[in-house]
Design a protein around this motif. Structure first.
Motif, PDB file in Angstrom:
ATOM      1  N   CYS A  66       0.866  -1.039   0.076  1.00  0.00           N
ATOM      2  CA  CYS A  66      -0.108  -0.275  -0.060  1.00  0.00           C
ATOM      3  C   CYS A  66       0.908   0.525   0.046  1.00  0.00           C
ATOM      4  CB  CYS A  66      -0.834   0.010   1.652  1.00  0.00           C
ATOM      5  SG  CYS A  66      -0.032   0.224   3.024  1.00  0.00           S
ATOM      6  N   CYS A  77       3.350  -3.969   8.040  1.00  0.00           N
ATOM      7  CA  CYS A  77       2.984  -2.796   7.526  1.00  0.00           C
ATOM      8  C   CYS A  77       1.181  -2.298   8.788  1.00  0.00           C
ATOM      9  CB  CYS A  77       2.038  -2.553   6.349  1.00  0.00           C
ATOM     10  SG  CYS A  77       1.711  -0.990   5.860  1.00  0.00           S
ATOM     11  N   CYS A  80      -1.731  -2.394   6.122  1.00  0.00           N
ATOM     12  CA  CYS A  80      -2.356  -4.203   5.330  1.00  0.00           C
ATOM     13  C   CYS A  80      -1.331  -4.932   5.436  1.00  0.00           C
ATOM     14  CB  CYS A  80      -2.317  -3.188   3.994  1.00  0.00           C
ATOM     15  SG  CYS A  80       0.165  -3.837   3.193  1.00  0.00           S
TER      16      CYS A  80
HETATM   17 ZN   LIG Z   1       0.214  -2.343   3.731  1.00  0.00          ZN
END
Ligand SMILES: [Zn+2]
Ligand SMILES: [Zn+2]
Ligand SMILES: [Zn+2]
Length: 170
Positions: A66, A77, A80
């Motif tokens: 992302c 992350c 995500c």
């Molecule tokens: Zn991400």
């Protein structure tokens, strides 16, 4: 590195949870953290001081999925859950190469989609004989010609944006 399911050489039991295991960065032998501590932090394969993998980890500046900033550096992350940590500089370099290839592929695909979308929309206007043939053979039978052309254009621009994001990944 995948740790669960790998047998620990110190106790011969399989590692059940990722968090229970670690590995030696020098020889990549996977073992239980507790067994390693009990063995005095000596790697059974190298027969020398265990080289903790944590010292070799590389964190990407952005998420590869992302593209959110990975700051402060995390293993996954915050947005995500995609992996943002690599076991070694080599693994990170290989992944960056993969992102460069993805960037080139997305750019080519995006340009192709834009070319197809634009020619579907514009061909009847600018190239009446050829354009009409293209329009009625390719676009019209697909049902909603305008819809297909717009979809191609939107996907094409999406791929160009993705290409640009991938090329900036680090
Ligand atoms: Zn991400
Ligand atoms: Zn063990
Ligand atoms: Zn070792």
């Amino acid at each position: 590195m995948q740790l669960a399911g790998i047998p620990c050489p110190l106790c011969s039991q399989k590692i059940l949870l990722e968090s229970d295991g670690t590995w030696c960065a020098r020889c990549e032998t996977v073992m239980h953290r507790d067994c390693l501590t009990a063995a005095g932090n000596v790697c059974p394969r190298c027969a020398g001081a265990y080289d903790a993998p944590e010292g070799h980890f590389v964190y990407s500046k952005r998420c590869p999925e992302c593209f959110r900033l990975n700051d402060p550096p995390r293993a996954r992350c915050a947005g995500c859950e995609a992996g943002t940590r690599w076991d070694s500089p080599d693994a990170y370099a290989a992944f960056r190469k993969h992102m460069k290839r993805t960037s080139i592929r997305s750019a080519l695909l995006g340009l192709l989609e834009i070319a197809i979308g634009a020619s579907c929309l514009l061909s009847p206007v600018f190239l009446p004989p050829v354009g009409m043939v293209i329009f009625f053979l390719l676009v019209f039978p697909a049902g909603a010609g305008l819809y297909v052309a717009m979809k191609m254009l939107i996907e094409g621009f999406g791929n160009l944006v993705r290409s640009w994001q991938c090329s900036g990944f680090e």
